[in-house]
Design an enzyme around this catalytic site. Sequence first.
Site, mmCIF file in Angstrom:
data_model
loop_
_atom_site.group_PDB
_atom_site.id
_atom_site.type_symbol
_atom_site.label_atom_id
_atom_site.label_comp_id
_atom_site.label_asym_id
_atom_site.label_seq_id
_atom_site.Cartn_x
_atom_site.Cartn_y
_atom_site.Cartn_z
ATOM 1 N N GLU A 146 -46.159 -44.081 -35.330
ATOM 2 C CA GLU A 146 -47.538 -43.958 -35.828
ATOM 3 C C GLU A 146 -47.866 -42.515 -36.217
ATOM 4 O OE1 GLU A 146 -49.019 -46.533 -36.612
ATOM 5 O OE2 GLU A 146 -47.766 -47.951 -35.508
ATOM 6 N N HIS A 149 -46.536 -41.930 -39.569
ATOM 7 C CA HIS A 149 -47.427 -42.451 -40.611
ATOM 8 C C HIS A 149 -48.467 -41.396 -41.001
ATOM 9 C CE1 HIS A 149 -46.278 -46.515 -41.457
ATOM 10 N NE2 HIS A 149 -46.450 -46.959 -40.226
ATOM 11 N N GLU A 223 -42.562 -48.366 -44.176
ATOM 12 C CA GLU A 223 -42.243 -48.615 -42.771
ATOM 13 C C GLU A 223 -40.886 -48.037 -42.388
ATOM 14 O OE1 GLU A 223 -43.999 -49.896 -40.146
ATOM 15 O OE2 GLU A 223 -45.609 -49.609 -41.603
#
Length: 297
Positions: A146, A149, A223
């Site tokens: 995360e 990201h 991803e």
Amino acid sequence: MKRVLLFVATNIAILAVITIFMRLFGFDHYLTENGLDYRALAVFSLLWGSVGSFISLAMSKWMAKKAMGVQVIEQPRTADEQWLVDTVKRQAQAAGIGMPEVGIFPSDSPNAFATGMKKNDALVAVSTGLLHSMRRNEVEAVLGHEVAHVANGDMVTMALIQGILNAFVIFFSRIIGYAIAAATRDERGGGYTMGSFIGTLIAQIVLGFLAAMIVNAFSRWREFHADEGGSRLAGNQNMIDALKALQRSSRTEPLEGEFAAFGITSGGQVRQVLSKLFATHPPLEDRIAALENNQRA
């Protein structure tokens, strides 16, 4: 799959509302009064297509806290909360971004997501199910995914892509509508016919689904990069172990709405062709294989 289709349908519905708004307030007539003004239409489409995406992005942290019930850890009350904050802080420093807010949301499903408009003002949240079902090294890898990201600027990039594709949908659906109007114009000329109005709405639906396929294809590609980032921050084997833990879980469900694209997994197994086209995440086995290939390289 149903939630992804619902999200796509919501986006298409927004575009349909824009078309109805243009019809009711006479913008159709303005754009086509003396022939279609392509430059004015392009500017209009870009503005209308982008504004929704960036408003949504600007409100994403607030929406996440309200919609997902995220409780931000202001002052750690337990050893687990202190560990979460310390881990995210260490990873954020390694990734070169500001310290995100760290939160926990109630869900039996093991998942996590990141959101926010700026790299230095983001939110990283994990579910209670993730904390209860995974070992710390696996949770650390999920957090690294995360944080990656955020460091990669994925939230802004996704908003840009969605906004541009929305603009294309509006632009080309209007051109299709204008073409129908030109073909069905009566002797008095001028204006959109009902047939052209319906044709524009149908074109928006078809083009909207095509745009969703493109957005989700980019999301799947993104991803793999977040997995690579997570492996750098938390260790490649830990990232593999985390994905395998998610693969074994029978309770993994996708997050709601726009947050689905930024979760660690979209839930379930992507097998059918249609599901693959609209999936926000690649199959877990493909992501594990990519990391194992990196490990052997």
